[in-house]
Scaffold this motif. Structure first.
Motif, PDB file in Angstrom:
ATOM      1  N   PHE A  22     -10.707  70.849  13.361  1.00  0.00           N
ATOM      2  CA  PHE A  22      -9.642  70.762  14.362  1.00  0.00           C
ATOM      3  C   PHE A  22      -8.287  70.485  13.718  1.00  0.00           C
ATOM      4  N   MET A  23      -8.263  69.682  12.663  1.00  0.00           N
ATOM      5  CA  MET A  23      -7.001  69.436  11.958  1.00  0.00           C
ATOM      6  C   MET A  23      -6.423  70.741  11.434  1.00  0.00           C
ATOM      7  N   LEU A  24      -7.267  71.589  10.886  1.00  0.00           N
ATOM      8  CA  LEU A  24      -6.812  72.878  10.374  1.00  0.00           C
ATOM      9  C   LEU A  24      -6.310  73.781  11.503  1.00  0.00           C
ATOM     10  N   ALA A  25      -6.988  73.736  12.642  1.00  0.00           N
ATOM     11  CA  ALA A  25      -6.549  74.537  13.787  1.00  0.00           C
ATOM     12  C   ALA A  25      -5.199  74.064  14.324  1.00  0.00           C
ATOM     13  N   ARG A  26      -4.914  72.789  14.147  1.00  0.00           N
ATOM     14  CA  ARG A  26      -3.665  72.208  14.655  1.00  0.00           C
ATOM     15  C   ARG A  26      -2.511  72.277  13.655  1.00  0.00           C
TER      16      ARG A  26
ATOM     17  N   ARG B  11      -1.558  78.630  15.381  1.00  0.00           N
ATOM     18  CA  ARG B  11      -2.708  79.544  15.332  1.00  0.00           C
ATOM     19  C   ARG B  11      -3.956  78.856  15.892  1.00  0.00           C
ATOM     20  N   TYR B  12      -3.776  78.046  16.899  1.00  0.00           N
ATOM     21  CA  TYR B  12      -4.864  77.223  17.407  1.00  0.00           C
ATOM     22  C   TYR B  12      -6.069  78.061  17.844  1.00  0.00           C
TER      23      TYR B  12
ATOM     24  N   TYR C 170      -4.738  63.538  11.943  1.00  0.00           N
ATOM     25  CA  TYR C 170      -6.070  62.948  12.069  1.00  0.00           C
ATOM     26  C   TYR C 170      -6.132  61.950  13.224  1.00  0.00           C
ATOM     27  N   ASP C 171      -5.150  61.058  13.268  1.00  0.00           N
ATOM     28  CA  ASP C 171      -5.125  60.036  14.309  1.00  0.00           C
ATOM     29  C   ASP C 171      -4.968  60.656  15.695  1.00  0.00           C
TER      30      ASP C 171
END
Length: 214
Positions: A107-111, A117-118, A166-167
């Motif tokens: 999810f971090m990479l998607a954000r 590019r979610y 992350y948070d």
């Protein structure tokens, strides 16, 4: 609570509850939260598809390593998007509910890049889930996968070291758990009504059609 360090030192065994969840049948759960509360975005904002004035709003809480979530996005999601979202009858957003450190990393990479590019990233990772989530070295496989989305090694590593990101993702999960009582993935809220489990397109349309008057 998992730490960011956990997300960077994963092995194939760190998939947690995503592998253990039972397949749940379509069922509306009592005491659904208010629609106004559900529509309040998390710290990263929601990435909506479909018009703001759509009669039907769908919020999905999912984990990137959940096999039932991947099945939904491979089988039901394309038809849901084509019939209802692309025709401006339904508004949809996917919210983060990572069940393990690897899902958090995904999810971090998607954000990354302000969620530019979610959905291309989440669609890619759901579609190719077995190739990165259930392998011996999942982070290495995830890095290879993200090269298809234009991530260099430096960008990949920098994204996973972003403590703010992350948070924020864990804040969305914690609010889902404490406020909306999400305890399994996928969980859907359709105009505030709560449904758990991997829904078929027929199951979703039984709920959607009366709302939109189809």
């Amino acid at each position: 609570m998992i730490t960011r360090r956990d997300a960077l030192t994963l092995t194939g065994s760190a998939l947690g509850a995503a592998l253990l969840l039972p397949r749940l049948s379509l069922s509306a759960l009592a005491q659904s939260p208010s629609v106004d509360a559900l529509l309040q975005p998390g710290p990263l904002g929601d990435v909506w598809l479909g018009p703001a004035d759509a009669k039907c709003t769908i919020i999905e809480y999912a984990s990137m390593t959940c096999s039932h979530c991947a099945a939904f996005h491979k089988t039901t999601w394309p038809t849901l998007k084509e019939r209802w979202i692309d025709t401006n009858k339904v508004r949809f957003t996917l919210r983060e509910f990572p069940l393990d450190p690897l899902a958090t990393a995904a999810f971090m990479l998607a954000r990354a890049d302000n969620s530019a590019r979610y959905y291309p990233v989440t669609d890619l990772l759901f579609d190719q889930q077995p190739a990165w989530a259930f392998v011996q070295k999942p982070l290495d496989a995830l890095e290879q996968m993200m090269r298809q989305a234009g991530f260099s090694r430096e960008k990949f590593e920098a994204t996973l070291k972003d403590q703010t990101l992350y948070d924020a993702i864990n804040t969305v999960k914690e609010r889902g758990m404490t406020v909306f009582k999400v305890n399994a993935t996928p969980t859907f809220f359709i105009n505030g009504q709560k449904f758990q489990g991997e829904l078929s397109i027929d199951g979703m349309e039984k709920v959607i059609k009366p709302i939109v008057g189809a």
